[in-house]
Structures are given as structure tokens and as C-alpha cells.
Design a protein around this motif. Structure first.
Motif, PDB file in Angstrom:
ATOM      1  N   ILE A  10       0.844  -1.197   0.000  1.00 26.06           N
ATOM      2  CA  ILE A  10       0.000   0.000   0.000  1.00 26.06           C
ATOM      3  C   ILE A  10       0.876   1.242   0.000  1.00 26.06           C
ATOM      4  O   ILE A  10       1.805   1.359   0.805  1.00 26.06           O
ATOM      5  CB  ILE A  10      -0.919   0.043   1.240  1.00 26.06           C
ATOM      6  N   ARG A  11       0.576   2.162  -0.906  1.00 22.84           N
ATOM      7  CA  ARG A  11       1.304   3.437  -0.905  1.00 22.84           C
ATOM      8  C   ARG A  11       0.643   4.379   0.095  1.00 22.84           C
ATOM      9  O   ARG A  11      -0.540   4.674  -0.015  1.00 22.84           O
ATOM     10  CB  ARG A  11       1.297   4.071  -2.304  1.00 22.84           C
ATOM     11  N   ILE A  12       1.413   4.841   1.056  1.00 26.11           N
ATOM     12  CA  ILE A  12       0.908   5.779   2.057  1.00 26.11           C
ATOM     13  C   ILE A  12       1.251   7.197   1.609  1.00 26.11           C
ATOM     14  O   ILE A  12       2.410   7.512   1.356  1.00 26.11           O
ATOM     15  CB  ILE A  12       1.535   5.512   3.437  1.00 26.11           C
ATOM     16  N   ALA A  13       0.229   8.030   1.488  1.00 27.69           N
ATOM     17  CA  ALA A  13       0.435   9.418   1.038  1.00 27.69           C
ATOM     18  C   ALA A  13       0.726  10.301   2.251  1.00 27.69           C
ATOM     19  O   ALA A  13      -0.118  11.050   2.729  1.00 27.69           O
ATOM     20  CB  ALA A  13      -0.779   9.922   0.271  1.00 27.69           C
ATOM     21  N   LYS A  14       1.970  10.184   2.728  1.00 28.43           N
ATOM     22  CA  LYS A  14       2.398  10.933   3.905  1.00 28.43           C
ATOM     23  C   LYS A  14       3.600  11.808   3.530  1.00 28.43           C
ATOM     24  O   LYS A  14       4.752  11.434   3.761  1.00 28.43           O
ATOM     25  CB  LYS A  14       2.745   9.989   5.058  1.00 28.43           C
ATOM     26  N   ASN A  63       6.509  14.675   3.524  1.00 33.01           N
ATOM     27  CA  ASN A  63       7.336  15.284   4.556  1.00 33.01           C
ATOM     28  C   ASN A  63       6.898  16.723   4.814  1.00 33.01           C
ATOM     29  O   ASN A  63       6.177  17.331   4.018  1.00 33.01           O
ATOM     30  CB  ASN A  63       8.807  15.274   4.127  1.00 33.01           C
ATOM     31  N   ASP A  64       7.367  17.273   5.913  1.00 33.14           N
ATOM     32  CA  ASP A  64       7.034  18.661   6.248  1.00 33.14           C
ATOM     33  C   ASP A  64       7.509  19.635   5.182  1.00 33.14           C
ATOM     34  O   ASP A  64       6.919  20.699   4.991  1.00 33.14           O
ATOM     35  CB  ASP A  64       7.658  19.036   7.599  1.00 33.14           C
ATOM     36  N   GLU A  65       8.565  19.257   4.452  1.00 34.06           N
ATOM     37  CA  GLU A  65       9.097  20.121   3.397  1.00 34.06           C
ATOM     38  C   GLU A  65       8.120  20.306   2.232  1.00 34.06           C
ATOM     39  O   GLU A  65       8.326  21.163   1.378  1.00 34.06           O
ATOM     40  CB  GLU A  65      10.419  19.557   2.860  1.00 34.06           C
ATOM     41  N   SER A  66       7.066  19.504   2.192  1.00 30.95           N
ATOM     42  CA  SER A  66       6.123  19.566   1.073  1.00 30.95           C
ATOM     43  C   SER A  66       5.150  20.730   1.167  1.00 30.95           C
ATOM     44  O   SER A  66       4.358  20.939   0.247  1.00 30.95           O
ATOM     45  CB  SER A  66       5.337  18.242   0.981  1.00 30.95           C
ATOM     46  N   GLY A  67       5.185  21.463   2.276  1.00 32.68           N
ATOM     47  CA  GLY A  67       4.377  22.665   2.395  1.00 32.68           C
ATOM     48  C   GLY A  67       2.909  22.391   2.681  1.00 32.68           C
ATOM     49  O   GLY A  67       2.518  21.301   3.104  1.00 32.68           O
ATOM     50  N   ARG A 114       0.722  18.965   3.682  1.00 32.32           N
ATOM     51  CA  ARG A 114       0.057  18.797   4.983  1.00 32.32           C
ATOM     52  C   ARG A 114      -1.403  18.406   4.814  1.00 32.32           C
ATOM     53  O   ARG A 114      -1.932  17.582   5.575  1.00 32.32           O
ATOM     54  CB  ARG A 114       0.184  20.083   5.800  1.00 32.32           C
ATOM     55  N   ILE A 115      -2.072  18.983   3.825  1.00 30.01           N
ATOM     56  CA  ILE A 115      -3.471  18.637   3.570  1.00 30.01           C
ATOM     57  C   ILE A 115      -3.588  17.175   3.153  1.00 30.01           C
ATOM     58  O   ILE A 115      -4.457  16.430   3.652  1.00 30.01           O
ATOM     59  CB  ILE A 115      -4.075  19.555   2.493  1.00 30.01           C
ATOM     60  N   LEU A 156       7.098  11.557  -1.612  1.00 32.62           N
ATOM     61  CA  LEU A 156       7.781  12.695  -2.207  1.00 32.62           C
ATOM     62  C   LEU A 156       7.136  13.005  -3.560  1.00 32.62           C
ATOM     63  O   LEU A 156       6.402  12.192  -4.106  1.00 32.62           O
ATOM     64  CB  LEU A 156       9.262  12.374  -2.400  1.00 32.62           C
ATOM     65  N   GLY A 157       7.432  14.188  -4.089  1.00 32.36           N
ATOM     66  CA  GLY A 157       6.914  14.540  -5.405  1.00 32.36           C
ATOM     67  C   GLY A 157       5.729  15.481  -5.379  1.00 32.36           C
ATOM     68  O   GLY A 157       5.132  15.757  -6.428  1.00 32.36           O
ATOM     69  N   VAL A 158       5.380  15.981  -4.193  1.00 31.31           N
ATOM     70  CA  VAL A 158       4.248  16.904  -4.077  1.00 31.31           C
ATOM     71  C   VAL A 158       4.688  18.313  -4.452  1.00 31.31           C
ATOM     72  O   VAL A 158       5.640  18.848  -3.878  1.00 31.31           O
ATOM     73  CB  VAL A 158       3.685  16.903  -2.636  1.00 31.31           C
ATOM     74  N   TYR A 159       4.021  18.915  -5.418  1.00 28.22           N
ATOM     75  CA  TYR A 159       4.248  20.320  -5.766  1.00 28.22           C
ATOM     76  C   TYR A 159       3.042  20.821  -6.534  1.00 28.22           C
ATOM     77  O   TYR A 159       2.079  20.065  -6.765  1.00 28.22           O
ATOM     78  CB  TYR A 159       5.552  20.498  -6.547  1.00 28.22           C
ATOM     79  N   ASN A 160       3.038  22.080  -6.928  1.00 28.99           N
ATOM     80  CA  ASN A 160       1.846  22.673  -7.549  1.00 28.99           C
ATOM     81  C   ASN A 160       1.881  22.628  -9.074  1.00 28.99           C
ATOM     82  O   ASN A 160       1.091  23.316  -9.730  1.00 28.99           O
ATOM     83  CB  ASN A 160       1.661  24.113  -7.064  1.00 28.99           C
ATOM     84  N   PHE A 161       2.781  21.826  -9.623  1.00 31.52           N
ATOM     85  CA  PHE A 161       2.896  21.624 -11.076  1.00 31.52           C
ATOM     86  C   PHE A 161       3.250  22.909 -11.826  1.00 31.52           C
ATOM     87  O   PHE A 161       2.955  23.043 -13.009  1.00 31.52           O
ATOM     88  CB  PHE A 161       1.621  20.997 -11.648  1.00 31.52           C
TER      89      PHE A 161
END
Length: 261
Positions: free
Chosen positions: A143-147, A149-153, A157-158, A183-188
Motif C-alpha cells: 500500500i502506498r501511504i500518502a504521507k 514530509n514537512d518540506e512539502s508545504g 500537509r493537507i 515525495l513529489g508533491v508540488y503545484n505543477f
């Protein structure tokens, strides 16, 4: 220091499929997540040859917001938090998507995640884990957990707040393997240089993380219709070009790329 590099949205469009297959062939991805309710799925699945499956894990990208039985993401989230989703319909959709995966590929998914992380929402996560445990008790998918890091802004956090810890806890109780940081979270936004900089930051985060992290990505190649109904298409092109470039080896040279936690 273990990292899974996972491309989302396989079967959403031919342009996305072409990019994902190319990146797997070139050793840039170790996992790919499939949208089996897409009208392209039957033809897309034929691209996932035995050779491709030897090089990457192939998972189900559980979908409740884009194809098939779906809700607008905000509506789905609110209904799930209020626990007002129709449980039988959710179960039927999950079973249907697993059936579609098995029919096309002749095997169960190696892992499960969710389009827009819907797999960890209340109600959906409980039903999903119960169905997976019943169907695949002899060999549970991870299972991929969508957690993030704090660096993701703020966006990270949402995502984390909408059920990551609960899904991790429940998956562990039921004996599933699961990933750690996402990892990989950003606003595109941004260009190729910006994405390369982000990749370097995510590689550094992976080296500091405990367990096996997942770096999600959303690549696509250029095509005649790739931009239609795809608001992040320009970002997809940037991602593919950077992931397929010579910079890849330098960025990830100190990280062990793996297919599963």
C-alpha cells in the motif's frame, strides 16, 4: 535510502502511457499506477509486457474522481469525512477496478494507491483494505501511504491530514507492507530547471527518510491530444524530459531504487 519512483495515471492518455513505458525501459521508474476505468485501459494494458513487468511493479491507481463511478474531489472528501458515502457502491467500484486490472493483465496488482490519494480517505480505506485482504490474503499487495514530509508545504500537509496515518496504522494491523514518506508533491508550476531542482531536493529527503519512500511523478510525452482535459500537461512534459535526461543518474546516484517497500 530506498526509493520507489512511481508514475501515476497510466492509461489516462496515450501520451502518458508512452512516457511511462519509455521511462521504465530506460530504468527511470520502478512502479506505475493504472487507471483501469479509463476508456484507454484495454489498449494501454497491452503495453505492459512481461519485460516491462520485470522492470517495475504495476499497481492499481484507485479512482473515484476521474473515470467511471466518480465524484468531484471536494465532494468525495467531504462525504467521506462525514462518513456519508454509500458503502455498497464504494465496495462495488473497488471490486470492479480490481477485476478490470486482473482481466487485462492476468494477475493481481503489485500494489494499490489512489488518484488524488482517495485510497486513504475515511470509508474508502476501510473498504479497500477489507477487499484486498479477502481477495489476496495469500499474497497481499503493498500500500502506498500518502504521507508527505514537512518540506512539502501546505499541499503536503493537507494530503497527509486526509487519512495517511490512519491508513498506515490499519494496513500494519492487517499485515500489509507499505511505503513511508511520499515525495513529489508540488503545484505543477515552473519549467524543466525548476523540476530538476525539486528532484534534487526530493532525492536528499529520500536519503534522510526512514523506510522506503515513494517519489510520485506524472510524466507525458508530446502528442496531438495530450493537452485535452489535462490541466497539468505542461508539467507532465517537463517531468518526462528531466526524468529521461542524463541528469537522472547524477540526482539519484546515492539512492537505492527499488520496486517495493
Amino acid at each position: 535510502m530506498k526509493l520507489i519512483i512511481c508514475a501515476d495515471d497510466f492509461a489516462q492518455s496515450p501520451e502518458i502511457d508512452a512516457a511511462i513505458v519509455r521511462l521504465i525501459e530506460n530504468g527511470r521508474l520502478t512502479a506505475a499506477s493504472c487507471m483501469v476505468n479509463s476508456p484507454y485501459w484495454t489498449s494501454s494494458a497491452k503495453l505492459l509486457t512481461a519485460d516491462i513487468r520485470d522492470k517495475a511493479h504495476i499497481g492499481l491507481h484507485l479512482d473515484f474522481t476521474l473515470f467511471g463511478y466518480r465524484y468531484p474531489h471536494a465532494v468525495l472528501t467531504v462525504l467521506s469525512l462525514l462518513r456519508c458515502l454509500p458503502k455498497a457502491a464504494i465496495k462495488n467500484s473497488i471490486e470492479h477496478q480490481l477485476n478490470q486490472f486482473e482481466v487485462a493483465l492476468g494477475t493481481q496488482p503489485d500494489y494499490v494507491d489512489g488518484h488524488q490519494h482517495v485510497h486513504q480517505l475515511p470509508q474508502i480505506r476501510e473498504v479497500l483494505l477489507a477487499v484486498l485482504k479477502r481477495r489476496y490474503h495469500h499474497q497481499l499487495p503493498w500500500i502506498r501511504i500518502a504521507k508527505p514530509n514537512d518540506e512539502s508545504g501546505f499541499k503536503g500537509r493537507i494530503i497527509k491530514m486526509l487519512g495517511a496515518s490512519a491508513l498506515e496504522r490499519e494496513a500494519k494491523q492487517l499485515g500489509f507492507k507499505y511505503s513511508s514518506a511520499l515525495l513529489g508533491v508540488y503545484n505543477f508550476s515552473g519549467d524543466m530547471h525548476d523540476y530538476k531542482t525539486r528532484l534534487m531536493d526530493w532525492a536528499k529527503q529520500a536519503k534522510k527518510s526512514v523506510g522506503t519512500s515513494v517519489l510520485m511523478c506524472h510524466p507525458a510525452m508530446e502528442g496531438a491530444n495530450g493537452h485535452i482535459n489535462d490541466p497539468i500537461y505542461p508539467a507532465r512534459l517537463n517531468e518526462f524530459k528531466v526524468l529521461n535526461s542524463d541528469a537522472f543518474g547524477t540526482i539519484f546516484n546515492e539512492v537505492s531504487l527499488v520496486r517495493e517497500p
